[in-house]
Structure formats: C-alpha cells, structure tokens
Design an enzyme around this catalytic site. Structure first.
Site, PDB file in Angstrom:
ATOM      1  N   GLY A   1       9.228  10.948  -5.886  1.00 52.47           N
ATOM      2  CA  GLY A   1      10.496  10.254  -6.118  1.00 52.47           C
ATOM      3  C   GLY A   1      11.672  10.755  -5.305  1.00 52.47           C
TER       4      GLY A   1
ATOM      5  N   ARG B   1      -4.334   0.590  -7.870  1.00 48.62           N
ATOM      6  CA  ARG B   1      -3.037   0.053  -7.441  1.00 48.62           C
ATOM      7  C   ARG B   1      -3.190  -1.461  -7.344  1.00 48.62           C
ATOM      8  NH1 ARG B   1      -3.530   5.122  -5.090  1.00 48.62           N
ATOM      9  NH2 ARG B   1      -4.440   4.344  -3.171  1.00 48.62           N
TER      10      ARG B   1
ATOM     11  N   LYS C   1      -2.240  20.994  -4.941  1.00 46.35           N
ATOM     12  CA  LYS C   1      -1.313  19.868  -5.110  1.00 46.35           C
ATOM     13  C   LYS C   1      -1.801  18.961  -6.236  1.00 46.35           C
ATOM     14  CE  LYS C   1       0.569  15.959  -2.410  1.00 46.35           C
ATOM     15  NZ  LYS C   1      -0.145  14.784  -2.876  1.00 46.35           N
TER      16      LYS C   1
ATOM     17  N   SER D   1      -3.062  14.289   5.917  1.00 45.62           N
ATOM     18  CA  SER D   1      -4.036  13.839   4.915  1.00 45.62           C
ATOM     19  C   SER D   1      -5.447  13.830   5.501  1.00 45.62           C
ATOM     20  CB  SER D   1      -3.671  12.423   4.469  1.00 45.62           C
ATOM     21  OG  SER D   1      -4.742  11.836   3.756  1.00 45.62           O
TER      22      SER D   1
ATOM     23  N   TYR E   1       0.849  -1.206   0.000  1.00 46.19           N
ATOM     24  CA  TYR E   1       0.000   0.000   0.000  1.00 46.19           C
ATOM     25  C   TYR E   1       0.878   1.247   0.000  1.00 46.19           C
ATOM     26  CZ  TYR E   1      -2.492   3.898   2.144  1.00 46.19           C
ATOM     27  OH  TYR E   1      -2.971   5.152   2.422  1.00 46.19           O
TER      28      TYR E   1
ATOM     29  N   GLY F   1       7.190  12.024   0.516  1.00 47.22           N
ATOM     30  CA  GLY F   1       6.113  11.109   0.878  1.00 47.22           C
ATOM     31  C   GLY F   1       6.690   9.807   1.413  1.00 47.22           C
ATOM     32  N   ARG F   2       6.992   8.898   0.487  1.00 48.31           N
ATOM     33  CA  ARG F   2       7.462   7.580   0.935  1.00 48.31           C
ATOM     34  C   ARG F   2       8.750   7.679   1.742  1.00 48.31           C
ATOM     35  NH1 ARG F   2       5.485   7.048  -4.157  1.00 48.31           N
ATOM     36  NH2 ARG F   2       3.827   5.513  -4.552  1.00 48.31           N
TER      37      ARG F   2
ATOM     38  N   ARG G   1       0.639   7.293  -8.039  1.00 47.17           N
ATOM     39  CA  ARG G   1      -0.434   6.454  -7.506  1.00 47.17           C
ATOM     40  C   ARG G   1      -1.778   6.710  -8.168  1.00 47.17           C
ATOM     41  NH1 ARG G   1       1.014   4.327  -2.500  1.00 47.17           N
ATOM     42  NH2 ARG G   1      -1.032   4.445  -1.555  1.00 47.17           N
TER      43      ARG G   1
ATOM     44  N   TYR H   1      -9.502  16.550   0.907  1.00 50.14           N
ATOM     45  CA  TYR H   1     -10.350  15.917  -0.103  1.00 50.14           C
ATOM     46  C   TYR H   1     -11.774  16.265   0.303  1.00 50.14           C
ATOM     47  CZ  TYR H   1      -6.670  12.572  -1.676  1.00 50.14           C
ATOM     48  OH  TYR H   1      -5.558  11.974  -2.190  1.00 50.14           O
TER      49      TYR H   1
ATOM     50  N   THR I   1      -5.819  18.803  -2.983  1.00 52.14           N
ATOM     51  CA  THR I   1      -5.283  17.856  -3.972  1.00 52.14           C
ATOM     52  C   THR I   1      -6.276  17.727  -5.124  1.00 52.14           C
ATOM     53  OG1 THR I   1      -4.148  16.677  -2.205  1.00 52.14           O
ATOM     54  CG2 THR I   1      -4.448  15.479  -4.270  1.00 52.14           C
TER      55      THR I   1
ATOM     56  N   HIS J   1       1.179  12.607  -7.471  1.00 52.55           N
ATOM     57  CA  HIS J   1       0.686  11.785  -6.364  1.00 52.55           C
ATOM     58  C   HIS J   1       1.585  10.560  -6.145  1.00 52.55           C
ATOM     59  CE1 HIS J   1      -3.332  11.767  -4.161  1.00 52.55           C
ATOM     60  NE2 HIS J   1      -2.698  10.759  -3.606  1.00 52.55           N
TER      61      HIS J   1
END
Ligand SMILES: Cc1cc2nc3c(=O)[nH]c(=O)nc-3n(C[C@H](O)[C@H](O)[C@H](O)COP(=O)(O)O)c2cc1C
Length: 394
Positions: free
Chosen positions: A320, A174, A263, A116, A34, A341-342, A290, A139, A165, A287
């Site tokens: 990235g 995904r 965003k 978020s 995820y 992010g990640r 994603r 959102y 966003t 995103h």
C-alpha cells in the site's frame, strides 16, 4: 502512445496515482488489472492503502531542518532512500525492458532492486543493469533442482541477498485476471484468445512493443533440469506444486551463505520462527493483497512483528505504499525501510524506465518534504514519538 520521459514528467505525474492513471490508459486492461488487482473481494488490497490514514503525525514545529538525510542501511547496504523496489512478477509484460529497466532505475537512485523468480529476463542481465545491490526473490517453482540452479547462478552473478516469499502455498485468486482472460491470452489457442483481442488492439503502442519483444518469453531463471526454461503457461499450477515451507528455508540456508529475507510475515509466531531459522530480515507483507484476502493490512501487522522480533533482525514492510508519508509512518512504527511494489510498477507500465525514475523521484521528494514538515532531520531519527496510532494497535 510512445514511451517517453515527457509522458510522465512533472506536472503530468505529480503523485503515484497519476502514474497509475497514465498506466491504465497505456496498457491493455488485462495487463493493467494484473498489476493493479488483488485477491477475491480486494479487501486487503484496499485496506493496505487506507490503513495509513489511521496513523497521524505529531510534528515538531519551529525546528530549522537544514540538510535532510534519507539514507538508511539494509542488510549492510547503504541506501540513498529508505525504500527498495519489491519483486513484481512478469514486469516485462508491462514494458519490454521490465525487470532490467527497473533494476537500472533502482541502482541509479542508490537503492536495491529485488528480482522476482517470475521473470522473462535473465538474472545475469538484470544484475548487470544495476549500479546498486540486487536481491533474488525465490519461489521453488520447478522444484528444488531448478531452485538450486537459480541460487547458484544468482551467487555467481553477484546477487547480494535471497528473498524467500512464504505467503504463496497456492496462488491467490485474482478475479480480474479471470474475467480479462489472462490465462487464455498467455497460453490459449487463437480461438480462446479471440474475445480478448479487441482490447489488446486498442493499445497499439503497447502491442507493437510487445510483438517487437517477441511476445511472452519463458521464465529465464527457472530452468527445469533436462528440460530448459519453464514456459509461462500455468503459473498457478507451478506455484501450487512448490509451496515453500520452513524445511525448505533450512535447505536454502545450506545453499546460500549470504543474507536471507523472509517475505510474507504477518504474525508474531512466524516472525520468531524466521529469526530462529536464521533470517537476516523479515518483510511484513501480505503480497500487496494478492494472496489471502481479508488478512491484516501490512502496516497494521507491523507493530506485532516489531515487538516479537525485539530488534534481533531488520524489519522491512510492504503493502500500500503510495506516498512518502506512508514510508515515514512505517519507519516510525519500526520498519527499517519499505518495499514498493505497484508504486514503481505503475511507472513502468506508464513509461518504461522513465516512469520508474519518476516514481522514485516522487517518493524521494515526498520523503524530504515530510521530514522537514515533521521537524526531523533524518530517517534515522524517526521513531514512534512522531506518530499517533489508534489505542487498539498497542
Ligand atoms: C503484479 C505484481 C506481481 C508480483 N509478483 C511478486 C512475485 O513474483 N514475488 C513476490 O514475492 N511478490 C510479488 N508481488 C508482491 C510485491 O512484491 C509486494 O509484496 C506488493 O506489491 C506490495 O504491495 P504494493 O503493490 O501495494 O506496494 C507482486 C506484486 C504485484 C503487484
């Protein structure tokens, strides 16, 4: 495995990829995928990271750089590092502290955290955890009534900006989540969950923490009028029913007097529209690969947006970022700062707050070293002259 600072301490986690490896061992495959996965063929996910290789440095050598300054200003906030923590939906799945831990780590590092909409923690608790600025990513899940209540709570809790966003009119597919039974695990019957249980049981440390946390709480900040918090049942359906349009942005502007970041901008037309609609900043973003697959990697889209905006508002970018060199390249191409992010979420999944601290420290040290090697004393002095980009980018 217990969550400890030692499990991610240097030299075990030298770079973000090391945190990713630790996270992969610590959490169930469904949770890791995820976090790690992207839409469809994951072309954009891969390209988001690879594209940094296309940009090379032009260092100024034999320059004595004394103290390096990593400081920058975003929306009027003085940040100690030129990166913010990007919204990562349902961080609580990776580790119970989730959004609260990430916000605290960001504040302690002198940077901003973006919460978020998809959060199991109350926005008031997240804000209270951080010593730094906290922004709320919006959102319109649950409709305008739910959004208006969240905006009002964010204002009263002291959030500094809204991040709207615009790249999620429906949720991207995904495929890893489907294969791993993510939906069944969250909201299916016991029978539907069964095929996926062995992998969960193989991660007892994560499972114990998850059960102690009470499982999967509802979305604490999406309160449906007359109903209560939206359950985390079918996020995809909720997103599809609440696509954000420019008309919504106008409506949000009327409710929120503070700065708004748009965003998910990748092209000049949308960038100019965001400026016209009164955005204070844009994040050039897909995103994290994603949503729509096969769009431009974020770094590649940056020059077009920078040109279109012509300095009228601040430009951020995300996608990235795994190393300090990535951040420096984005700033050389015109970003004020980047969102990670990640990079920090791997840290969260690897070791909770200690892991987020480690991710931030890795990037901070990377940045300092990169500036020195480039012969540039500060983030503020970076510009296009420090990089070579492929001719086709101009
Ligand atoms: C697990 C996960 C959940 C995310 N949830 C949200 C979200 O709720 N709202 C949002 O605007 N972006 C969300 N994003 C996108 C990030 O904010 C950011 O744009 C992206 O992660 C940047 O790419 P990177 O992970 O390669 O740094 C999410 C990303 C991940 C990995």
């Amino acid at each position: 495995m217990t969550i400890s600072a030692r499990s991610v301490a240097s030299p075990r986690a030298v770079c973000i990829a090391d945190l990713r490896s630790i996270a992969k061992r610590r959490v169930p495959k469904a949770v890791f995928d995820y976090l790690d996965g992207g839409a469809e063929g994951e072309v954009t996910l891969r390209e988001n990271c690879r594209v940094y290789d296309d940009v090379t440095f032009r260092p100024r050598c034999a320059v004595a750089v004394g103290e390096c300054s990593l400081r920058t200003r975003v929306l009027g906030f003085d940040l100690a590092v030129p990166f913010l923590l990007s919204p990562v939906g349902y961080s609580r799945l990776m580790e119970p502290g989730g959004e609260v831990s990430a916000a605290r780590a960001a504040g302690n590092a002198g940077t901003a955290y973006i919460l978020s909409t998809i959060s199991g923690h109350k926005l008031e608790d997240v804000k209270a955890a951080s010593r730094g600025p906290v922004f709320y990513q919006l959102y319109l899940m649950g409709g305008r009534g739910a959004a208006e209540a969240a905006i009002d709570r964010a204002r009263r809790a002291g959030f500094s900006a809204l991040v709207v966003t615009i790249d999620t009119p429906v949720s991207g597919i995904r495929e890893r989540d489907f294969r791993n039974g993510m939906k069944e695990l969250i909201s299916g019957s016991v029978f539907e969950k069964l095929p996926y249980i062995p992998d969960i049981l193989a991660h007892p440390g994560w499972l114990a923490a998850y059960l102690r946390d009470g499982g999967t709480p509802p979305l604490a900040n999406v309160i449906i009028p007359g109903e209560g918090p939206m359950p985390l049942v079918d996020i995809n359906a909720a997103l599809a029913a609440s696509a954000t349009t420019w008309a919504d942005l106008k409506w949000i502007r009327e409710l929120w007097a503070g700065p708004i970041v748009v965003k998910g901008v990748l092209i000049a037309d949308d960038a100019r529209r965001a400026v016209d609609e009164g955005a204070a900043a844009i994040s050039v973003s897909n995103h994290g690969g994603r949503q729509l697959d096969c769009v431009s990697p974020a770094l590649r889209a940056l020059p077009e947006v920078v040109k279109a905006v012509g300095g009228q508002i601040e430009i951020l970018m995300d996608g990235g970022v795994r190393r300090g060199t990535d951040i420096v390249k984005a700033i050389c191409l015109g970003a004020r700062a980047v969102l990670c992010g990640r990079a920090y979420a791997y840290g969260l999944a690897a070791a909770g707050e200690a892991g987020v601290n480690r991710a931030i420290e890795i990037l901070r040290v990377d940045l300092d070293r990169t500036l020195r090697l480039l012969g540039c004393p500060s983030i503020a002095e970076l510009d296009r002259s420090y990089v070579d980009v492929p001719k086709s980018w101009d």
